[in-house]
Design a protein around this motif. Structure first.
Motif, PDB file in Angstrom:
ATOM      1  N   HIS A  93       2.119  10.655  19.105  1.00  0.00           N
ATOM      2  CA  HIS A  93       1.834   9.998  17.529  1.00  0.00           C
ATOM      3  C   HIS A  93       0.151  10.162  17.746  1.00  0.00           C
ATOM      4  O   HIS A  93      -0.386   9.222  18.482  1.00  0.00           O
ATOM      5  CB  HIS A  93       2.269   8.579  17.742  1.00  0.00           C
ATOM      6  N   VAL A  94      -0.517  10.767  16.617  1.00  0.00           N
ATOM      7  CA  VAL A  94      -1.806  10.896  16.639  1.00  0.00           C
ATOM      8  C   VAL A  94      -2.602  10.346  15.422  1.00  0.00           C
ATOM      9  O   VAL A  94      -3.820  10.206  15.413  1.00  0.00           O
ATOM     10  CB  VAL A  94      -2.111  12.474  16.683  1.00  0.00           C
ATOM     11  N   ARG A  95      -1.856  10.019  14.498  1.00  0.00           N
ATOM     12  CA  ARG A  95      -2.518   9.087  13.349  1.00  0.00           C
ATOM     13  C   ARG A  95      -1.357   8.259  12.558  1.00  0.00           C
ATOM     14  O   ARG A  95      -0.038   8.879  12.596  1.00  0.00           O
ATOM     15  CB  ARG A  95      -3.024  10.130  12.426  1.00  0.00           C
ATOM     16  N   ASN A  96      -1.554   7.203  12.056  1.00  0.00           N
ATOM     17  CA  ASN A  96      -0.443   6.483  11.183  1.00  0.00           C
ATOM     18  C   ASN A  96      -1.219   5.789   9.990  1.00  0.00           C
ATOM     19  O   ASN A  96      -2.321   5.122  10.326  1.00  0.00           O
ATOM     20  CB  ASN A  96      -0.025   5.308  12.131  1.00  0.00           C
ATOM     21  N   ARG A  97      -0.744   6.053   9.019  1.00  0.00           N
ATOM     22  CA  ARG A  97      -1.249   5.383   7.722  1.00  0.00           C
ATOM     23  C   ARG A  97      -0.308   4.561   7.172  1.00  0.00           C
ATOM     24  O   ARG A  97       0.777   4.849   6.685  1.00  0.00           O
ATOM     25  CB  ARG A  97      -1.752   6.384   6.827  1.00  0.00           C
ATOM     26  N   ILE A  98      -0.630   3.135   6.757  1.00  0.00           N
ATOM     27  CA  ILE A  98       0.217   2.085   6.355  1.00  0.00           C
ATOM     28  C   ILE A  98      -0.337   1.897   4.829  1.00  0.00           C
ATOM     29  O   ILE A  98      -1.654   1.468   5.024  1.00  0.00           O
ATOM     30  CB  ILE A  98       0.621   1.060   7.223  1.00  0.00           C
ATOM     31  N   ASP A  99       0.404   1.682   3.942  1.00  0.00           N
ATOM     32  CA  ASP A  99       0.067   1.028   2.674  1.00  0.00           C
ATOM     33  C   ASP A  99       0.957   0.087   2.509  1.00  0.00           C
ATOM     34  O   ASP A  99       2.167   0.203   2.352  1.00  0.00           O
ATOM     35  CB  ASP A  99       0.271   1.901   1.577  1.00  0.00           C
ATOM     36  N   VAL A 100       0.525  -1.427   2.401  1.00  0.00           N
ATOM     37  CA  VAL A 100       1.216  -2.433   2.065  1.00  0.00           C
ATOM     38  C   VAL A 100       0.942  -2.636   0.675  1.00  0.00           C
ATOM     39  O   VAL A 100      -0.149  -3.052   0.130  1.00  0.00           O
ATOM     40  CB  VAL A 100       0.898  -3.629   3.105  1.00  0.00           C
ATOM     41  N   VAL A 101       1.826  -2.296  -0.205  1.00  0.00           N
ATOM     42  CA  VAL A 101       1.837  -2.589  -1.773  1.00  0.00           C
ATOM     43  C   VAL A 101       1.580  -3.891  -2.093  1.00  0.00           C
ATOM     44  O   VAL A 101       0.925  -4.522  -2.925  1.00  0.00           O
ATOM     45  CB  VAL A 101       2.994  -1.812  -2.291  1.00  0.00           C
ATOM     46  N   GLU A 139      11.717  -1.903  -5.943  1.00  0.00           N
ATOM     47  CA  GLU A 139      10.362  -1.558  -6.124  1.00  0.00           C
ATOM     48  C   GLU A 139       9.940  -1.243  -4.667  1.00  0.00           C
ATOM     49  O   GLU A 139      10.067  -2.079  -3.638  1.00  0.00           O
ATOM     50  CB  GLU A 139       9.638  -3.025  -6.333  1.00  0.00           C
ATOM     51  N   GLU A 140       8.866  -0.102  -4.786  1.00  0.00           N
ATOM     52  CA  GLU A 140       8.363   0.126  -3.450  1.00  0.00           C
ATOM     53  C   GLU A 140       7.340  -0.759  -3.062  1.00  0.00           C
ATOM     54  O   GLU A 140       6.240  -1.206  -3.769  1.00  0.00           O
ATOM     55  CB  GLU A 140       7.638   1.452  -3.255  1.00  0.00           C
ATOM     56  N   VAL A 141       7.520  -1.332  -1.728  1.00  0.00           N
ATOM     57  CA  VAL A 141       6.616  -2.470  -1.233  1.00  0.00           C
ATOM     58  C   VAL A 141       5.805  -2.145   0.067  1.00  0.00           C
ATOM     59  O   VAL A 141       4.841  -2.675   0.433  1.00  0.00           O
ATOM     60  CB  VAL A 141       7.474  -3.466  -0.890  1.00  0.00           C
ATOM     61  N   TRP A 142       6.194  -0.791   0.663  1.00  0.00           N
ATOM     62  CA  TRP A 142       5.442  -0.514   1.881  1.00  0.00           C
ATOM     63  C   TRP A 142       5.752   1.065   2.040  1.00  0.00           C
ATOM     64  O   TRP A 142       7.095   1.617   1.738  1.00  0.00           O
ATOM     65  CB  TRP A 142       6.084  -1.213   3.129  1.00  0.00           C
ATOM     66  N   ARG A 143       4.724   1.613   2.507  1.00  0.00           N
ATOM     67  CA  ARG A 143       4.987   3.104   2.830  1.00  0.00           C
ATOM     68  C   ARG A 143       4.072   3.483   4.048  1.00  0.00           C
ATOM     69  O   ARG A 143       3.095   2.974   4.289  1.00  0.00           O
ATOM     70  CB  ARG A 143       4.533   4.084   1.670  1.00  0.00           C
TER      71      ARG A 143
END
Length: 284
Positions: A93-101, A139-143
């Motif tokens: 695992h070299v990168r992780n991007r999280i969006d908490v909407v 509703e998308e809440v996280w990605r």
């Protein structure tokens, strides 16, 4: 793109065992498929165990990294399938991007979906992105996007260069020093199900080119967020690059700096200064 809905979470131990026996880098294109689960409810006991291992606060809002616990088994099922072009054992695992909407209550049923995209070239092999989403009430809440590297693998002709770098500002202030024990990988594996052998023992890690077992990147990311608890927005974009392996055991420092209404962060070896993790946290 076809979506398969699973009734329960795949068994990660069985997936790793299967991959260890049968998986090889087969090449070819990424599978044109998605995996999903609907109406997933968080187990309060598991959430408490996760918060304890990652030193996160425990309340009625999910930590930003916790939905990864729910989507990761689906990602692993996708990557262990015979249609997947890269071998699962040894993937890093070299990168992780999280969006908490928005903030997610721990009692909200979630619909989860994962898929693979962006098969890319990397100087050490080939990389691929595993995308994941969580929705509540439609509703998308996280990605999130998790980028994995397969050392020595080859991407298809014409593939783009992998986007794995996260740029941070000057980080001279040390906010904390952590002594990370040699069983940190095993303790996180117990709660996360991520039993990739590179995290569990030095002998297994050496088989994949590492001198000792290495810490899970998502555990380090969660530890960083735990250290900043109470100072993060409810809706945030958290982009972390996993740079050099964090060998177990180690003593590391956490450096932080305010930036653009958020934070720049880095975790480094306390003696050599080797940078293991660097990233940014910004309001969404």
């Amino acid at each position: 793109m076809a979506t398969t809905v699973l009734e329960s979470a795949p068994n990660l131990g069985k997936l790793y065992a299967k991959a260890a026996v049968t998986a090889r880098g087969r090449g070819g294109e990424l599978p044109d498929a998605r995996l999903a689960r609907h109406g997933v409810v968080v187990d309060p006991a598991h959430l408490a165990d996760y918060a304890r291992v990652c030193r996160l606060p425990l309340n009625d809002v999910l930590p930003a990294t916790y939905p990864h616990m729910l989507t990761f088994p689906l990602q692993m099922a996708l990557m262990s399938d015979r249609s997947f072009p890269l071998a699962l054992p040894g993937l890093v695992h070299v990168r992780n991007r999280i969006d908490v909407v928005r903030a997610i209550r721990s009692d909200e049923p979630l619909d989860l979906e994962v898929w693979a995209a962006n098969f890319a070239r990397h100087r050490s092999g080939a990389a691929v992105d595993l995308h994941a989403t969580a929705s509540a009430g439609g509703e998308e809440v996280w990605r999130s996007t998790s980028t994995y590297l397969a050392r020595g693998a080859t991407a298809p002709d014409g593939a783009p260069e992998a986007d794995v770098e996260v740029t941070v500002g000057e980080l001279g202030r040390v906010a904390a020093t952590w002594r990370i024990p040699d069983d940190a990988g095993r303790r996180y594996a117990k709660v996360s199900g991520d039993v990739n052998p590179i995290h569990l023992s030095g002998l297994a890690a050496k088989a994949f080119g590492f001198k000792r077992a290495i810490a899970h990147g998502m555990w380090v990311k969660a530890r960083v967020l735990g250290a900043l608890s109470g100072r993060l927005p409810d809706a945030a974009r958290i982009d972390i690059g996993f740079r050099k392996p964090l060998f177990l055991p180690s003593t590391v420092t956490l450096s932080t700096a305010r930036a653009e209404d958020g934070w720049d962060v880095a975790v480094r070896n306390a003696t050599s200064g080797t940078e293991h993790v660097a990233g940014t946290i910004r309001p969404h």
